[in-house]
Design an enzyme around this catalytic site. Structure first.
Site, PDB file in Angstrom:
ATOM      1  N   CYS A 116     -11.016  -7.012   5.467  1.00 50.54           N
ATOM      2  CA  CYS A 116     -11.648  -6.878   6.794  1.00 50.54           C
ATOM      3  C   CYS A 116     -13.156  -6.660   6.700  1.00 50.54           C
ATOM      4  O   CYS A 116     -13.853  -6.710   7.709  1.00 50.54           O
ATOM      5  CB  CYS A 116     -11.001  -5.736   7.568  1.00 50.54           C
ATOM      6  N   HIS A 258     -15.508  -3.653  13.092  1.00 49.23           N
ATOM      7  CA  HIS A 258     -14.229  -4.318  12.825  1.00 49.23           C
ATOM      8  C   HIS A 258     -13.207  -3.793  13.835  1.00 49.23           C
ATOM      9  O   HIS A 258     -13.082  -2.580  14.043  1.00 49.23           O
ATOM     10  CB  HIS A 258     -13.802  -4.012  11.385  1.00 49.23           C
ATOM     11  N   ASN A 288      -6.108  -6.990  15.541  1.00 52.67           N
ATOM     12  CA  ASN A 288      -6.895  -6.937  14.312  1.00 52.67           C
ATOM     13  C   ASN A 288      -6.809  -8.299  13.611  1.00 52.67           C
ATOM     14  O   ASN A 288      -5.756  -8.656  13.079  1.00 52.67           O
ATOM     15  CB  ASN A 288      -6.333  -5.820  13.422  1.00 52.67           C
TER      16      ASN A 288
HETATM   17  O1  UT7 Z   1      -7.966  -3.738   9.226  1.00 51.49           O
HETATM   18  C1  UT7 Z   1      -7.693  -2.788   8.240  1.00 51.49           C
HETATM   19  C2  UT7 Z   1      -7.928  -1.452   8.714  1.00 51.49           C
HETATM   20  N1  UT7 Z   1      -6.744  -0.923   9.345  1.00 51.49           N
HETATM   21  C3  UT7 Z   1      -6.843   0.150  10.091  1.00 51.49           C
HETATM   22  O2  UT7 Z   1      -7.950   0.619  10.304  1.00 51.49           O
HETATM   23  C4  UT7 Z   1      -5.613   0.835  10.620  1.00 51.49           C
HETATM   24  C5  UT7 Z   1      -5.840   2.332  10.683  1.00 51.49           C
HETATM   25  N2  UT7 Z   1      -4.701   3.056  11.182  1.00 51.49           N
HETATM   26  C6  UT7 Z   1      -4.384   3.066  12.497  1.00 51.49           C
HETATM   27  O3  UT7 Z   1      -4.998   2.404  13.300  1.00 51.49           O
HETATM   28  C7  UT7 Z   1      -3.265   3.980  12.940  1.00 51.49           C
HETATM   29  O4  UT7 Z   1      -2.910   4.847  11.887  1.00 51.49           O
HETATM   30  C8  UT7 Z   1      -1.973   3.219  13.412  1.00 51.49           C
HETATM   31  C9  UT7 Z   1      -2.262   2.479  14.706  1.00 51.49           C
HETATM   32  C10 UT7 Z   1      -1.550   2.225  12.332  1.00 51.49           C
HETATM   33  C11 UT7 Z   1      -0.855   4.216  13.676  1.00 51.49           C
HETATM   34  O5  UT7 Z   1      -1.275   5.179  14.635  1.00 51.49           O
HETATM   35  P1  UT7 Z   1      -1.024   6.734  14.376  1.00 51.49           P
HETATM   36  O6  UT7 Z   1      -1.467   7.445  15.573  1.00 51.49           O
HETATM   37  O7  UT7 Z   1      -1.689   7.067  13.067  1.00 51.49           O
HETATM   38  O8  UT7 Z   1       0.528   6.807  14.280  1.00 51.49           O
HETATM   39  P2  UT7 Z   1       1.427   7.391  13.091  1.00 51.49           P
HETATM   40  O9  UT7 Z   1       1.443   6.454  11.949  1.00 51.49           O
HETATM   41  O10 UT7 Z   1       1.031   8.814  12.843  1.00 51.49           O
HETATM   42  O11 UT7 Z   1       2.836   7.407  13.762  1.00 51.49           O
HETATM   43  C12 UT7 Z   1       3.141   8.302  14.853  1.00 51.49           C
HETATM   44  C13 UT7 Z   1       4.557   8.048  15.276  1.00 51.49           C
HETATM   45  C14 UT7 Z   1       5.565   8.040  14.116  1.00 51.49           C
HETATM   46  O12 UT7 Z   1       6.748   8.609  14.588  1.00 51.49           O
HETATM   47  P3  UT7 Z   1       7.120  10.120  14.235  1.00 51.49           P
HETATM   48  O13 UT7 Z   1       7.163  10.180  12.728  1.00 51.49           O
HETATM   49  O14 UT7 Z   1       6.011  10.948  14.816  1.00 51.49           O
HETATM   50  O15 UT7 Z   1       8.446  10.312  14.892  1.00 51.49           O
HETATM   51  C15 UT7 Z   1       5.783   6.555  13.857  1.00 51.49           C
HETATM   52  O16 UT7 Z   1       7.059   6.292  13.317  1.00 51.49           O
HETATM   53  O17 UT7 Z   1       4.636   6.734  15.883  1.00 51.49           O
HETATM   54  C16 UT7 Z   1       5.683   5.994  15.243  1.00 51.49           C
HETATM   55  N3  UT7 Z   1       5.309   4.589  15.285  1.00 51.49           N
HETATM   56  C17 UT7 Z   1       5.568   3.801  16.327  1.00 51.49           C
HETATM   57  N4  UT7 Z   1       6.197   4.037  17.492  1.00 51.49           N
HETATM   58  C18 UT7 Z   1       6.285   3.033  18.361  1.00 51.49           C
HETATM   59  C19 UT7 Z   1       4.633   3.875  14.347  1.00 51.49           C
HETATM   60  N5  UT7 Z   1       4.457   2.615  14.775  1.00 51.49           N
HETATM   61  C20 UT7 Z   1       5.036   2.551  16.001  1.00 51.49           C
HETATM   62  C21 UT7 Z   1       5.163   1.520  16.952  1.00 51.49           C
HETATM   63  N6  UT7 Z   1       5.796   1.802  18.106  1.00 51.49           N
HETATM   64  N7  UT7 Z   1       4.669   0.276  16.747  1.00 51.49           N
END
Ligand code: UT7
Length: 332
Positions: A116, A258, A288
């Site tokens: 990216c 990005h 993205n």
């Molecule tokens: O281009 C390369 C660079 N990439 C990035 O910059 C990505 C950086 N990371 C992010 O943008 C975020 O970490 C994400 C968008 C990927 C995830 O957001 P988050 O707020 O960090 O969520 P999380 O991973 O902490 O997950 C929170 C909850 C979890 O459930 P529990 O364990 O709290 O019960 C996940 O299982 O959300 C759940 N979850 C979802 N729920 C519904 C994860 N993905 C999903 C989904 N729909 N698609």
């Protein structure tokens, strides 16, 4: 050619995206997720997905032609093409294919892989050739079709990625230099945070010699880790670039980041004390798109008349590697 001492100006941009749109509602039919979760956690609503008849090279060629037309030059004026991509049509590279498609017969073309951060790294590479007087007109392209490599059953990553291409023409100029500062960084100790690794099967060739035959699949990401990395390193890189350009946050007209997550963009702006109205964002429509995301957002903002000639833009790319970088430039 002798262009020694030239400055650089970005004089044209262009973009292209596949027609098919995958919405949050479509994704909710595929994995356990919802429009509400995706929107509030990422700011995304749609992403464009390349069909089996759309290739990375074709998307790149359309974006390139649009950028060349805006710059007011012709394809035969291009000296160098740098295609930033992690998802070429051909593992040997796709830049030469793009060269052929646009008829840039006087150019040399090669691929650059920095995930990216690729477009930003391509811009900085182009700058070296222009400032050294080696080339006058450099076409840089950021393009990715990550939909080919996503695990469509992994809700944590499949909702994030879309496909697209963006391009810009960088030209040597004698009156000043519109790239005011830049920095490029990487940290290999965090390499396992975001990967598209080679997966192999073994094939015994003769006694004692085993070759590997495989593919690259699928994308794996530690989202939290990458999030933390981005909100710490990106503001730092932009602050350093502002310092070297002798600018403060008040001098920045647009923040061009990005497009990985709207929350990351908002957090970076907040940390830099740049008002959120100055964030260029098209994440809701494209998700993205990896190396394509910065030039896609730039092209939309220029064509909408938001970004005007002379505006000062602070850009930053970040992602797998981990890699990141920042550049401050004046448009046009
Ligand atoms: O281009 C390369 C660079 N990439 C990035 O910059 C990505 C950086 N990371 C992010 O943008 C975020 O970490 C994400 C968008 C990927 C995830 O957001 P988050 O707020 O960090 O969520 P999380 O991973 O902490 O997950 C929170 C909850 C979890 O459930 P529990 O364990 O709290 O019960 C996940 O299982 O959300 C759940 N979850 C979802 N729920 C519904 C994860 N993905 C999903 C989904 N729909 N698609």
């Amino acid at each position: 050619m002798n262009n020694m001492g030239a400055g650089i100006a970005i004089t044209g941009c262009g973009s292209a995206a596949p027609e098919a749109i995958l919405t949050n509602y479509h994704l909710a039919q595929m994995v356990e997720t919802s429009d509400e979760w995706i929107k509030t956690r990422t700011g995304m609503s749609n992403r464009h997905i390349a069909s089996p008849t759309e290739s990375l090279s074709q998307l790149s060629a359309v974006a390139a032609k649009n950028a060349i037309a805006m710059a007011g030059i012709s394809a035969t004026d291009i000296d160098l093409i740098i295609l930033a991509t992690s998802t070429p049509d051909d593992m040997f590279g796709s830049a030469c294919k793009v060269q052929g498609l646009i008829g840039a017969t006087n150019a040399v073309a090669f691929d650059l892989t920095a995930a990216c951060s690729g477009f930003l790294f391509a811009l900085i590479n182009a700058t070296q050739f222009i400032r050294n007087g080696v080339y006058r007109n450099v076409l840089i392209i950021g393009a990715d079709v990550l939909s080919r490599w996503v695990d469509w059953s992994d809700r944590a990553s499949c909702v994030l990625f879309g496909d697209g291409a963006g391009a810009a023409v960088c030209q040597g100029i004698s009156d000043g230099d519109r790239l005011l500062s830049y920095g490029m960084y990487s940290n290999g100790s965090q390499n396992d945070s975001l990967n598209l690794n080679y997966q192999s099967d073994c094939q015994a060739l003769v006694d004692g010699i085993i070759a590997q035959q495989g593919t690259y699949h699928p994308i794996t990401m530690n989202g939290k880790e990458v999030y933390r990395f981005a909100v710490a390193r990106v503001p730092e890189a932009i602050e350093k670039a502002m310092f070297h350009a002798n600018l403060t946050a008040n001098d920045i007209d647009w923040l061009l980041l990005h497009q990985a997550n709207q929350r990351i963009m908002d957090a970076v702006a907040k940390r830099l004390k740049i008002p959120s109205e100055k964030i260029l964002s098209n994440i809701a429509e494209y998700g993205n798109t990896s190396a394509a995301s910065i030039p896609l957002a730039l092209d939309a903002a220029v064509r909408e008349g938001k970004v005007k000639p002379g505006d000062t833009i602070a850009a930053s790319g970040f992602g797998a590697g981990l890699t990141w970088g920042a550049a401050i430039f004046q448009w046009g």
